[in-house]
Scaffold this motif. Structure first.
Motif, mmCIF file in Angstrom:
data_model
loop_
_atom_site.group_PDB
_atom_site.id
_atom_site.type_symbol
_atom_site.label_atom_id
_atom_site.label_comp_id
_atom_site.label_asym_id
_atom_site.label_seq_id
_atom_site.Cartn_x
_atom_site.Cartn_y
_atom_site.Cartn_z
ATOM 1 N N GLY A 140 -54.858 -82.529 55.350
ATOM 2 C CA GLY A 140 -54.488 -82.509 53.954
ATOM 3 C C GLY A 140 -53.397 -81.499 53.682
ATOM 4 N N LEU A 141 -53.147 -81.285 52.402
ATOM 5 C CA LEU A 141 -52.122 -80.336 51.960
ATOM 6 C C LEU A 141 -52.804 -79.065 51.460
ATOM 7 C CD1 LEU A 141 -49.229 -79.551 51.113
ATOM 8 C CD2 LEU A 141 -49.645 -80.764 48.958
ATOM 9 N N VAL A 142 -52.438 -77.947 52.047
ATOM 10 C CA VAL A 142 -52.998 -76.659 51.647
ATOM 11 C C VAL A 142 -51.875 -75.642 51.512
ATOM 12 C CG1 VAL A 142 -55.236 -77.092 52.750
ATOM 13 C CG2 VAL A 142 -53.406 -75.964 54.030
ATOM 14 N N GLN A 143 -52.218 -74.506 50.967
ATOM 15 C CA GLN A 143 -51.238 -73.431 50.834
ATOM 16 C C GLN A 143 -51.401 -72.431 51.970
ATOM 17 O OE1 GLN A 143 -51.845 -71.859 46.850
ATOM 18 N NE2 GLN A 143 -50.313 -73.276 46.020
ATOM 19 N N ALA A 144 -50.354 -71.713 52.208
ATOM 20 C CA ALA A 144 -50.401 -70.679 53.240
ATOM 21 C C ALA A 144 -51.542 -69.713 52.951
ATOM 22 C CB ALA A 144 -49.072 -69.938 53.306
ATOM 23 N N GLY A 145 -52.286 -69.388 53.999
ATOM 24 C CA GLY A 145 -53.430 -68.499 53.853
ATOM 25 C C GLY A 145 -54.749 -69.221 53.653
ATOM 26 N N ASP A 146 -54.671 -70.497 53.318
ATOM 27 C CA ASP A 146 -55.893 -71.286 53.108
ATOM 28 C C ASP A 146 -56.550 -71.645 54.426
ATOM 29 O OD1 ASP A 146 -54.902 -73.235 50.159
ATOM 30 O OD2 ASP A 146 -55.555 -71.153 50.411
ATOM 31 N N SER A 147 -57.736 -72.244 54.315
ATOM 32 C CA SER A 147 -58.474 -72.731 55.467
ATOM 33 C C SER A 147 -58.664 -74.235 55.363
ATOM 34 C CB SER A 147 -59.850 -72.060 55.559
ATOM 35 O OG SER A 147 -59.725 -70.668 55.742
ATOM 36 N N LEU A 148 -58.826 -74.862 56.510
ATOM 37 C CA LEU A 148 -59.031 -76.302 56.564
ATOM 38 C C LEU A 148 -59.762 -76.619 57.863
ATOM 39 C CD1 LEU A 148 -58.216 -78.900 54.944
ATOM 40 C CD2 LEU A 148 -56.288 -79.110 56.527
ATOM 41 N N SER A 149 -60.629 -77.613 57.799
ATOM 42 C CA SER A 149 -61.335 -78.031 59.001
ATOM 43 C C SER A 149 -61.035 -79.494 59.271
ATOM 44 C CB SER A 149 -62.843 -77.840 58.826
ATOM 45 O OG SER A 149 -63.535 -78.244 59.985
ATOM 46 N N VAL A 150 -60.670 -79.799 60.481
ATOM 47 C CA VAL A 150 -60.463 -81.177 60.899
ATOM 48 C C VAL A 150 -61.514 -81.514 61.948
ATOM 49 C CG1 VAL A 150 -58.016 -81.271 60.337
ATOM 50 C CG2 VAL A 150 -58.741 -80.474 62.598
ATOM 51 N N SER A 151 -61.841 -82.788 62.032
ATOM 52 C CA SER A 151 -62.860 -83.213 62.975
ATOM 53 C C SER A 151 -62.399 -84.442 63.736
ATOM 54 C CB SER A 151 -64.176 -83.490 62.253
ATOM 55 O OG SER A 151 -64.016 -84.523 61.302
ATOM 56 N N CYS A 152 -63.032 -84.648 64.867
ATOM 57 C CA CYS A 152 -62.700 -85.789 65.715
ATOM 58 C C CYS A 152 -63.991 -86.378 66.244
ATOM 59 C CB CYS A 152 -61.797 -85.351 66.854
ATOM 60 S SG CYS A 152 -61.369 -86.674 68.000
ATOM 61 N N VAL A 153 -64.203 -87.641 65.949
ATOM 62 C CA VAL A 153 -65.403 -88.337 66.405
ATOM 63 C C VAL A 153 -65.055 -89.215 67.591
ATOM 64 C CG1 VAL A 153 -67.260 -89.892 65.780
ATOM 65 C CG2 VAL A 153 -66.322 -88.339 64.071
ATOM 66 N N ALA A 154 -65.849 -89.097 68.635
ATOM 67 C CA ALA A 154 -65.644 -89.914 69.835
ATOM 68 C C ALA A 154 -66.677 -91.029 69.865
ATOM 69 C CB ALA A 154 -65.766 -89.053 71.085
ATOM 70 N N SER A 155 -66.221 -92.235 70.126
ATOM 71 C CA SER A 155 -67.145 -93.349 70.311
ATOM 72 C C SER A 155 -66.979 -93.849 71.737
ATOM 73 C CB SER A 155 -66.858 -94.461 69.311
ATOM 74 O OG SER A 155 -65.540 -94.941 69.462
ATOM 75 N N GLY A 156 -68.069 -94.318 72.272
ATOM 76 C CA GLY A 156 -68.039 -94.719 73.671
ATOM 77 C C GLY A 156 -68.651 -93.633 74.525
ATOM 78 N N ARG A 157 -68.620 -93.847 75.804
ATOM 79 C CA ARG A 157 -69.295 -92.929 76.705
ATOM 80 C C ARG A 157 -68.501 -91.651 76.946
ATOM 81 N NH1 ARG A 157 -71.957 -94.718 82.506
ATOM 82 N NH2 ARG A 157 -73.082 -92.772 82.897
#
Length: 122
Positions: free
Chosen positions: A9-26
């Protein structure tokens, strides 16, 4: 293995953000999942990685101390918590999986997701 990243997303300098990655399959305990990023006009850059079996982690110097990688084995999800964001962190962040130890070279990863865009304004 299919990978789906989200949370950008769009954030300002100094902010925090969390991204995630989901794996499907083995997935295997010997796998490593890493985050890379690519800004417009720049090459892909290793950000952070985690070993699926022993939780060993690695970070690039540019994010060390600001970003934290973690995983949820049951959910097959890897998270990247990004704090103290800077405009130079602006990029498309994508996750990738390889069979083996964490590597900082994107070409050594077999599976790659589409990515999620992180924009940090000054």
């Amino acid at each position: 293995v299919q990978l789906q990243a989200s949370g950008g997303g769009l954030v300002q300098a100094g902010d925090s953000l969390s991204v995630s990655c989901v794996a499907s399959g083995r997935t295997f305990t010997s796998d490593a999942m890493s985050w890379f990023r690519q800004a417009p006009g720049k090459e892909r850059e290793f950000v952070s990685g985690i070993n699926w079996g022993n939780d060993r982690t690695a970070y690039s110097d540019s994010v060390k101390g600001r970003f934290t990688i973690s995983k949820d084995r049951i959910k097959k999800t890897v998270y990247l918590q990004m704090n103290s964001l800077k405009p130079e962190d602006t990029a498309n962040y994508y996750c990738a999986v390889r069979h083996g130890a964490i590597s900082r070279w994107p070409t050594e990863y077999t599976y790659r997701g589409q990515g999620t865009l992180v924009t940090v304004s000054s």
